[in-house]
Write a protein that holds these residues in place. Sequence first.
Motif, mmCIF file in Angstrom:
data_model
loop_
_atom_site.group_PDB
_atom_site.id
_atom_site.type_symbol
_atom_site.label_atom_id
_atom_site.label_comp_id
_atom_site.label_asym_id
_atom_site.label_seq_id
_atom_site.Cartn_x
_atom_site.Cartn_y
_atom_site.Cartn_z
ATOM 1 N N ARG A 49 0.842 -1.192 0.000
ATOM 2 C CA ARG A 49 0.000 0.000 0.000
ATOM 3 C C ARG A 49 0.877 1.241 0.000
ATOM 4 O O ARG A 49 1.931 1.279 0.620
ATOM 5 C CB ARG A 49 -0.887 0.034 1.245
ATOM 6 N N GLU A 50 0.431 2.279 -0.666
ATOM 7 C CA GLU A 50 1.167 3.528 -0.661
ATOM 8 C C GLU A 50 0.733 4.347 0.537
ATOM 9 O O GLU A 50 -0.442 4.503 0.820
ATOM 10 C CB GLU A 50 0.904 4.316 -1.952
ATOM 11 N N LEU A 51 1.722 4.877 1.213
ATOM 12 C CA LEU A 51 1.457 5.810 2.293
ATOM 13 C C LEU A 51 2.133 7.095 1.868
ATOM 14 O O LEU A 51 3.350 7.186 1.836
ATOM 15 C CB LEU A 51 2.052 5.287 3.600
ATOM 16 N N ARG A 52 1.358 8.051 1.460
ATOM 17 C CA ARG A 52 1.924 9.236 0.822
ATOM 18 C C ARG A 52 2.206 10.346 1.828
ATOM 19 O O ARG A 52 1.497 10.537 2.772
ATOM 20 C CB ARG A 52 0.972 9.770 -0.264
ATOM 21 N N ARG A 53 3.290 11.074 1.539
ATOM 22 C CA ARG A 53 3.626 12.258 2.316
ATOM 23 C C ARG A 53 4.294 13.234 1.378
ATOM 24 O O ARG A 53 5.293 12.926 0.738
ATOM 25 C CB ARG A 53 4.567 11.905 3.468
ATOM 26 N N GLY A 54 3.706 14.421 1.271
ATOM 27 C CA GLY A 54 4.267 15.418 0.393
ATOM 28 C C GLY A 54 4.227 15.019 -1.072
ATOM 29 O O GLY A 54 5.051 15.449 -1.868
ATOM 30 N N GLY A 55 3.266 14.130 -1.425
ATOM 31 C CA GLY A 55 3.118 13.736 -2.806
ATOM 32 C C GLY A 55 4.096 12.683 -3.269
ATOM 33 O O GLY A 55 4.104 12.292 -4.416
ATOM 34 N N LEU A 77 2.199 -1.872 7.767
ATOM 35 C CA LEU A 77 1.163 -1.353 6.882
ATOM 36 C C LEU A 77 1.341 -1.802 5.432
ATOM 37 O O LEU A 77 0.364 -1.857 4.680
ATOM 38 C CB LEU A 77 1.131 0.178 6.954
ATOM 39 N N ASP A 78 2.581 -2.108 5.010
ATOM 40 C CA ASP A 78 2.779 -2.602 3.650
ATOM 41 C C ASP A 78 2.121 -3.952 3.457
ATOM 42 O O ASP A 78 1.497 -4.230 2.435
ATOM 43 C CB ASP A 78 4.271 -2.722 3.338
ATOM 44 N N ARG A 79 2.266 -4.835 4.452
ATOM 45 C CA ARG A 79 1.741 -6.187 4.330
ATOM 46 C C ARG A 79 0.361 -6.349 4.941
ATOM 47 O O ARG A 79 -0.380 -7.250 4.576
ATOM 48 C CB ARG A 79 2.690 -7.177 5.022
ATOM 49 N N GLY A 80 0.067 -5.527 5.955
ATOM 50 C CA GLY A 80 -1.164 -5.707 6.709
ATOM 51 C C GLY A 80 -1.082 -6.865 7.674
ATOM 52 O O GLY A 80 -2.103 -7.396 8.107
ATOM 53 N N ALA A 91 9.485 1.954 6.198
ATOM 54 C CA ALA A 91 8.278 1.160 6.461
ATOM 55 C C ALA A 91 7.270 2.019 7.209
ATOM 56 O O ALA A 91 7.562 3.139 7.637
ATOM 57 C CB ALA A 91 8.622 -0.090 7.270
ATOM 58 N N GLY A 92 6.073 1.462 7.367
ATOM 59 C CA GLY A 92 5.030 2.111 8.153
ATOM 60 C C GLY A 92 4.359 1.088 9.038
ATOM 61 O O GLY A 92 4.212 -0.080 8.661
ATOM 62 N N VAL A 93 3.956 1.509 10.235
ATOM 63 C CA VAL A 93 3.317 0.594 11.174
ATOM 64 C C VAL A 93 2.118 1.269 11.828
ATOM 65 O O VAL A 93 2.072 2.488 11.986
ATOM 66 C CB VAL A 93 4.290 0.137 12.292
ATOM 67 N N ALA A 94 1.142 0.442 12.183
ATOM 68 C CA ALA A 94 0.098 0.845 13.121
ATOM 69 C C ALA A 94 0.375 0.065 14.395
ATOM 70 O O ALA A 94 0.719 -1.121 14.344
ATOM 71 C CB ALA A 94 -1.283 0.511 12.583
ATOM 72 N N TYR A 95 0.238 0.726 15.538
ATOM 73 C CA TYR A 95 0.633 0.081 16.790
ATOM 74 C C TYR A 95 -0.355 0.412 17.903
ATOM 75 O O TYR A 95 -1.083 1.409 17.849
ATOM 76 C CB TYR A 95 2.040 0.542 17.214
ATOM 77 N N ALA A 96 -0.363 -0.436 18.914
ATOM 78 C CA ALA A 96 -1.144 -0.173 20.126
ATOM 79 C C ALA A 96 -0.495 -0.917 21.277
ATOM 80 O O ALA A 96 -0.080 -2.067 21.124
ATOM 81 C CB ALA A 96 -2.594 -0.611 19.963
ATOM 82 N N LEU A 97 -0.403 -0.256 22.418
ATOM 83 C CA LEU A 97 0.124 -0.869 23.634
ATOM 84 C C LEU A 97 -0.747 -0.441 24.808
ATOM 85 O O LEU A 97 -0.982 0.754 25.004
ATOM 86 C CB LEU A 97 1.567 -0.448 23.879
ATOM 87 N N ILE A 98 -1.237 -1.420 25.552
ATOM 88 C CA ILE A 98 -2.037 -1.179 26.756
ATOM 89 C C ILE A 98 -1.312 -1.813 27.939
ATOM 90 O O ILE A 98 -0.932 -2.985 27.874
ATOM 91 C CB ILE A 98 -3.444 -1.810 26.646
ATOM 92 N N VAL A 99 -1.118 -1.041 28.992
ATOM 93 C CA VAL A 99 -0.517 -1.567 30.217
ATOM 94 C C VAL A 99 -1.396 -1.153 31.392
ATOM 95 O O VAL A 99 -1.640 0.036 31.608
ATOM 96 C CB VAL A 99 0.914 -1.036 30.436
ATOM 97 N N CYS A 100 -1.888 -2.131 32.131
ATOM 98 C CA CYS A 100 -2.660 -1.898 33.357
ATOM 99 C C CYS A 100 -1.839 -2.451 34.516
ATOM 100 O O CYS A 100 -1.539 -3.648 34.552
ATOM 101 C CB CYS A 100 -4.022 -2.578 33.282
ATOM 102 N N PHE A 101 -1.462 -1.589 35.451
ATOM 103 C CA PHE A 101 -0.495 -1.955 36.473
ATOM 104 C C PHE A 101 -0.914 -1.406 37.841
ATOM 105 O O PHE A 101 -1.777 -0.528 37.940
ATOM 106 C CB PHE A 101 0.889 -1.399 36.107
ATOM 107 N N ASP A 102 -0.295 -1.926 38.882
ATOM 108 C CA ASP A 102 -0.515 -1.407 40.229
ATOM 109 C C ASP A 102 0.299 -0.131 40.395
ATOM 110 O O ASP A 102 1.528 -0.176 40.470
ATOM 111 C CB ASP A 102 -0.098 -2.439 41.285
#
Length: 307
Positions: free
Chosen positions: A15-21, A60-63, A270-281
């Motif tokens: 997939r193309e992820l464009r920036r500045g054309g 993001l390139d591969r999904g 490369a490009g990535v989508a990410y998420a991190l959740i930490v629930c701690f004391d």
Amino acid sequence: MGTPPEPARDTAAPRELRRGGKRRVSRRAAAEKRSFTATMKALDTLAQSGANVSVRVIDLDRGTPVLAGDDHVTLPVAGLGLVPLLVEVAAQIEAGGLDPLEIVDRADVGAVAVSGVWQHLKAPALPVVDLAVLAASAGDALAANALIGKVGLEAVRARIEKLGLERTALIDAFRDERGPDDAPQVALSSARELADLFAALVNSTAVSPAVSAQVAEWLSLNHDLSLVASATGLDPFAHDDDDHGLLFVNKTGRDTGVRVEAGVLAGPRAGVAYALIVCFDDLSIMHRSRAHDAFRTLGVELMEYVF
């Protein structure tokens, strides 16, 4: 926590992820040499100390995922519940059911001081679109509650269902204190669904291209770059046009014992989508610092992956 999935090979054009054309060039062979060893070690340490940890990183390139650990687990996400709210606001604006310039009076919204800047401003009323900017950029609880009042929780829940998110919910408005009759959390989600949602935003598939672009634009104004985003070196107040070709959109969530961040990071490699959740004391500053350090470690390795 598990181990990073082996990167999948495919023959499809990325997939193309464009920036500045300009088209971002994927250097796939070099990217495959990157690892998340330090991140896994930091997250394993947190998990062994009793924290609940959920993480997902998508190329993001591969999904396909390049890092995943308990990413299906539903956990509190605090201010990340704003993202589906913003999607619903943008969708109603696009459909013509909500006027972006409609003025909302602060006096009509219940007082809440847990976060944000509108409570400190002299302006007693603001248009809907400015409330969206405040909610996205400063995690403004008062602005968020005003938007919930305009579109309704039921509409946000219906939108979440239409987006195909089964482990995500905006349960309640923001409150300074939660009593026995209140929902125990503002919002819930999983790292998998948060990463998928941000990927959909940058791929223009969240509702429509216009809605995706509007929500991504609001989120690109986020000032909180203290967790994963600390590794980017971006200016927290002006990071929507980086000279080094870095595309970055994120949102954080914070509550007692809860730290969350999700976003998209794209560089020349490369490009990535990410998420991190930490629930701690949250028993001490040291407990909190260890959680924050894990986010920053992930940020460093994400930067190594995309550059």
